[in-house]
Motif scaffolding. Structure first.
Motif, mmCIF file in Angstrom:
data_model
loop_
_atom_site.group_PDB
_atom_site.id
_atom_site.type_symbol
_atom_site.label_atom_id
_atom_site.label_comp_id
_atom_site.label_asym_id
_atom_site.label_seq_id
_atom_site.Cartn_x
_atom_site.Cartn_y
_atom_site.Cartn_z
ATOM 1 N N GLN A 174 0.824 -1.210 0.000
ATOM 2 C CA GLN A 174 0.000 0.000 0.000
ATOM 3 C C GLN A 174 0.859 1.261 0.000
ATOM 4 O O GLN A 174 0.573 2.223 -0.720
ATOM 5 N N GLU A 175 1.941 1.294 0.774
ATOM 6 C CA GLU A 175 2.812 2.480 0.854
ATOM 7 C C GLU A 175 3.519 2.726 -0.470
ATOM 8 O O GLU A 175 3.679 3.871 -0.899
ATOM 9 N N GLU A 176 3.953 1.650 -1.130
ATOM 10 C CA GLU A 176 4.650 1.805 -2.405
ATOM 11 C C GLU A 176 3.706 2.327 -3.481
ATOM 12 O O GLU A 176 4.091 3.175 -4.295
ATOM 13 N N PHE A 236 1.099 4.164 -2.924
ATOM 14 C CA PHE A 236 0.829 5.565 -2.604
ATOM 15 C C PHE A 236 1.992 6.464 -3.036
ATOM 16 O O PHE A 236 1.780 7.586 -3.508
ATOM 17 N N ALA A 237 3.246 5.993 -2.879
ATOM 18 C CA ALA A 237 4.405 6.780 -3.303
ATOM 19 C C ALA A 237 4.342 7.066 -4.798
ATOM 20 O O ALA A 237 4.565 8.199 -5.245
ATOM 21 N N ALA A 245 1.564 9.594 -5.425
ATOM 22 C CA ALA A 245 1.928 10.952 -5.001
ATOM 23 C C ALA A 245 2.813 11.629 -6.041
ATOM 24 O O ALA A 245 2.643 12.820 -6.351
ATOM 25 N N PHE A 273 -5.234 6.031 -7.482
ATOM 26 C CA PHE A 273 -6.245 6.622 -6.611
ATOM 27 C C PHE A 273 -7.656 6.074 -6.882
ATOM 28 O O PHE A 273 -8.629 6.563 -6.324
ATOM 29 N N LEU A 319 -6.908 3.924 -3.664
ATOM 30 C CA LEU A 319 -6.388 4.620 -2.479
ATOM 31 C C LEU A 319 -7.001 6.013 -2.381
ATOM 32 O O LEU A 319 -7.318 6.643 -3.387
ATOM 33 N N LYS A 379 -6.500 10.061 -1.010
ATOM 34 C CA LYS A 379 -5.383 10.997 -1.127
ATOM 35 C C LYS A 379 -4.430 10.931 0.072
ATOM 36 O O LYS A 379 -3.285 11.365 -0.021
ATOM 37 N N ASP A 380 -4.912 10.414 1.221
ATOM 38 C CA ASP A 380 -4.037 10.279 2.386
ATOM 39 C C ASP A 380 -3.328 8.928 2.429
ATOM 40 O O ASP A 380 -2.613 8.623 3.382
ATOM 41 N N GLY A 381 -3.526 8.092 1.395
ATOM 42 C CA GLY A 381 -2.853 6.806 1.329
ATOM 43 C C GLY A 381 -3.648 5.647 1.879
ATOM 44 O O GLY A 381 -3.220 4.486 1.768
ATOM 45 N N SER A 382 -4.803 5.887 2.479
ATOM 46 C CA SER A 382 -5.632 4.808 3.025
ATOM 47 C C SER A 382 -6.432 4.147 1.907
ATOM 48 O O SER A 382 -6.675 4.738 0.850
#
Length: 808
Positions: free
Chosen positions: A90-92, A94-95, A98, A137, A140, A142-145
């Motif tokens: 999930q973090e990757e 989101f990166a 972004a 998106f 996800l 916009k805050d990554g959740s």
């Protein structure tokens, strides 16, 4: 980059500046690009980078809000993204989203502002990442959740229901007073994701269930009641199901992103580069640095011509330059070299600022070619250098068994081998570390070579023979750091044209050396050396005196010119007022005579219509007598006024002595004294003249010859392109235009003058009916770009022309 340049960059402490600039980058990738970058020693690369950073700096000065660029690291993710079957977490994801979002924001930003600041090229290379952004998106926020997707919704409802059931079951134990007494506390506990009760050890058999853990003291057991067990099992199964579903969605999203890997990589690289340029602009803006003027500009089209010995073409000038690493301790210095000076020999006492001056210039050259503005005043100028070489400080190396002199010679030999006519060479204490006589001989031979090569060289030295070298060689100049002989302290001023003294004995005495030793040292100085010191001090005093006189002369000249301008303006206004008053006086006299004649006519008519009586006869005689007396007086005054008026008109006509009325001559005519041009003689005593609007036949007695308006001066323009661009005029002629058309022309002139660096110009509007004159002056009074404006001097056009001065 060769070892000599790398050594010079190191001793000039450029790395500290580079690290400081990198801290202004918003992304790790942008910061890394700054940390890995070096000053540009290719002219085209330097000019391109400088132009882009200056554009961003102007945008910052305009208070434009750039899109946020505080982004997570993403390069390792991009390296793995093309692999088949990859599942990003999930973090990757989101990166990547972004970065794609930031790219689109910057594209939109430059679409809105690019044309205004001529910054369209900054967006080149920023690939459209809207598809990648939409993919990320779509799953996800916009805050990554994670979004509440339909495939998650049922599972989450089940989880919510199960947790509610578990909470109700657990609550029943706390509500039952009998069971509550068995519990260690009134709150449930989670063990490995399962809800359990903290039960007192002596009651563990009273509640049926599974013991998960026992406390260290053995007083508490953590028990999962039987009625809660099944609900916990269901909860665990649903959570596992949700995790599997999330993994499936992430895997599918990663597969959808795989085709966008190339586009994302290209966009990330370009945005990181843009971030590195923006870091330079932000560093310059935050430190209130000023743009440096470059003798070489983008308008020079051929790289080969631009690269030809830039140091020779324009020299350098630093005004109030502050070393960027010294902060508030930095003492501003001024340093200026004309185009013909290739070597500057700086002498003077230790701690006087010689080495700091070298380091300041060297570091400024590196920062300039790194794309940065510099901590100095406007008007400073630096040429482009193809190499910056420096030998500064104690280079002794025990590991290589090198003495100070040997280490210096090793560095300098490399510098001499690499330096060319576009190089900057900085040498500290040249010829030191060995026998003074031999060291001076080597130093002079080195300077001969550098002079032949044409490298711009600055060096410091205490050797008197090198000071003589500075006087005897063409292309060389002496300078010294100023030293207060009374306080024995440096002033950090660089005095061009004269060498400096070392003041070694004075400084030694001030720092505690026994006075008898100092006096004994003085006795060893031979008379010739003493005479040279006296000569140097005398030259220094004379240099300072001449400098003060020059400053005073310029100040007086400026004041005198200003007083002359004010006096001329005052005289012009007085003469114009005099003309107005005399014209009004003549008009009043004529009005009085006209009214008197009307009174007489009325009285005669009254006599004719009625009976003639003695009283009426007497009144007529008195009126006629008084009228004759008044008429004679007023006629005399009128003749005097008209004579004075003609004299004043001749004066207003810019001293018309020597001027005559003839075809082609400029004249003033009519009561309003409008300007016209004589065409040819008409009937006897009359002339045909041409005004702005028509041709008239006017008596010669009503014409006053005057000088022609000054011809427009040559046009001067400064444009950013060699083929096109605005042209600012020294004189803008608006005669014959409508007011609206004239105001647009004045607006264009102000804009083009500001771009061209033209701070003063004239506007010719003529006298006419006064519409142009009034409208233009009202516009100038409202324009924020105009510092001052007033009518021209009589010989330049008087009230038919307005001189305009723009704000600096």
């Amino acid at each position: 980059m060769d070892d000599c340049q790398a050594h010079g960059i190191a001793v000039l402490e450029f790395e500290q500046v580079r690290q400081s600039v990198a801290s202004y980058a918003g992304s790790q990738e942008g910061g890394n690009l700054v940390r890995e970058a070096w000053p540009c020693f290719s002219l085209d690369a330097h000019l391109g980078q400088k132009t882009r950073v200056e554009t961003l700096a102007r945008m910052l000065e305009a208070d434009l809000e750039f899109p946020p660029i505080s982004l997570p690291p993403v390069l390792s993710v991009l390296e793995r993204l093309p692999k088949e079957g990859l599942c990003l977490d999930q973090e990757e994801l989101f990166a990547l989203g972004a970065w794609a979002d930031a790219v689109q924001d910057f594209l939109d930003f430059f679409r809105r502002n690019g044309e205004r600041f001529k910054a369209q090229d900054l967006a080149e290379g920023l690939s459209d990442c809207s598809k990648a952004r939409a993919i990320v998106f779509s799953v996800l926020n916009k805050d990554g959740s994670l979004k509440d997707l339909p495939e998650f919704r049922e599972i989450r409802r089940n989880l919510s229901r199960l947790r509610s059931d578990i909470d109700s079951l657990i609550a029943s134990y706390f509500q039952d007073e009998h069971k509550k007494a068995m519990l260690q506390n009134e709150l449930p506990t989670l063990k490995d994701g399962r809800t359990v009760l903290a039960v007192k050890a002596n009651f563990k058999g009273r509640i049926r269930g599974i013991v998960h853990e026992v406390s260290a003291t053995g007083q508490t057991v953590y028990l999962e009641p039987e009625d809660v067990l099944e609900k916990n099992n269901q909860l665990v199964r649903e959570e596992a199901r949700l995790a599997q579903e999330i993994l499936r969605v992430l895997k599918e999203t990663s597969a959808k992103l795989r085709p966008e890997a190339g586009t994302l990589s290209q966009a990330v690289d370009r945005l990181a580069y843009l971030d590195s340029l923006l870091a330079r602009a932000r560093y310059s803006h935050a430190n209130r640095n000023n743009p440096i003027e470059s003798p070489l500009s983008l308008e020079q089209s051929e790289p080969s011509t631009r690269l030809a010995a830039p140091g020779r073409e324009a020299g350098l000038s630093l005004i109030q330059a502050r070393h960027p690493l010294l902060g508030s301790r930095a003492v501003p210095i001024d340093l200026s070299l004309d185009a013909s000076t290739r070597i500057l020999i700086i002498s003077g006492p230790n701690t006087g600022g010689k080495t700091v001056s070298l380091k300041t210039l060297g570091l400024f050259a590196l920062m300039h070619q790194f794309g940065l503005r510099l901590p100095c005043k406007h008007g400073s100028r630096l040429p482009f250098y193809s190499g910056v070489y420096a030998d500064i400080g104690d280079e002794q190396s025990l590991s290589q068994s090198l003495s100070t002199f040997s280490a210096h010679m090793k560095n300098i030999s490399g510098i001499v081998a690499k330096a060319d006519s576009s190089s900057l060479v900085l040498l500290d204490e040249l010829g030191s570390g060995t026998d003074p006589e031999e060291g001076s001989a080597i130093a002079m031979a080195l300077l001969d070579r550098l002079l032949d090569v044409g490298a711009q060289t600055l060096l410091t030295s205490h050797h008197g023979i090198l000071k003589n070298y500075g006087y005897s060689k063409a292309g060389c100049q002496n300078a010294s750091v100023d030293f207060n002989g009374q306080t024995l302290s440096p002033t950090y001023r660089i005095l061009m044209g004269i060498p400096g003294e070392s003041h070694a004995l004075d400084i030694a005495q001030r720092n505690g050396l026994d006075l008898s030793i100092v006096e004994n040292a003085r006795s060893y100085l031979d008379k010739e050396r003493a005479d040279v010191s006296v000569l140097i001090r005398g030259l220094k005093d004379k240099h300072l005196a001449v400098e003060e006189l020059e400053v005073e002369r310029r100040s007086r000249l400026k004041d005198a010119m200003e007083e002359q301008r004010k006096a001329s303006l005052k005289d012009l206004r007085l003469r114009q007022k005099e003309l107005e008053l005399k014209t009004l006086g003549a008009q009043e006299l004529r009005r009085l005579l006209s009214e008197s004649r009307k009174g007489l006519e009325n009285l005669v008519r009254e006599l004719k219509e009625g009976e003639l009586s003695k009283e009426k006869t007497l009144r007529v005689k008195e009126f006629i007598s008084e009228l004759e007396k008044t008429s004679a007086q007023e006629e005399e005054k009128l003749r005097a006024f008209e004579a004075e008026l003609r004299e004043a008109e001749k004066s207003q006509g810019e001293d018309s002595g020597g001027l005559s009325i003839e075809p082609g001559a400029d004249v003033l005519y009519g009561k309003a004294r409008k300007r016209a041009k004589v065409i040819r003689p008409a009937k006897k005593g009359f002339w045909l003249i041409e005004t702005e609007m028509m041709k008239l036949t006017v008596p010669e007695s009503e014409l006053v010859p005057t000088q022609a308006l000054a011809a427009p001066k040559p046009q001067v323009s400064i444009s950013l392109s060699p083929h096109e661009g605005p042209r600012a005029l020294f004189q803008l002629d608006l005669r014959g235009m409508r007011l609206e058309e004239a105001l647009k022309a004045v607006e264009r002139q102000i804009d083009e003058a500001a771009l061209s660096g033209l701070h003063e110009f004239g506007v010719i509007h003529g006298l006419g009916e006064g519409v142009l004159q009034k409208g233009i002056r009202e516009y100038l009074s409202r324009s924020p770009a105009v510092a001052d404006f007033d009518y021209a001097r009589p010989e330049e056009g008087g009230f038919g022309k307005t001189n305009v001065k723009l704000r600096a």
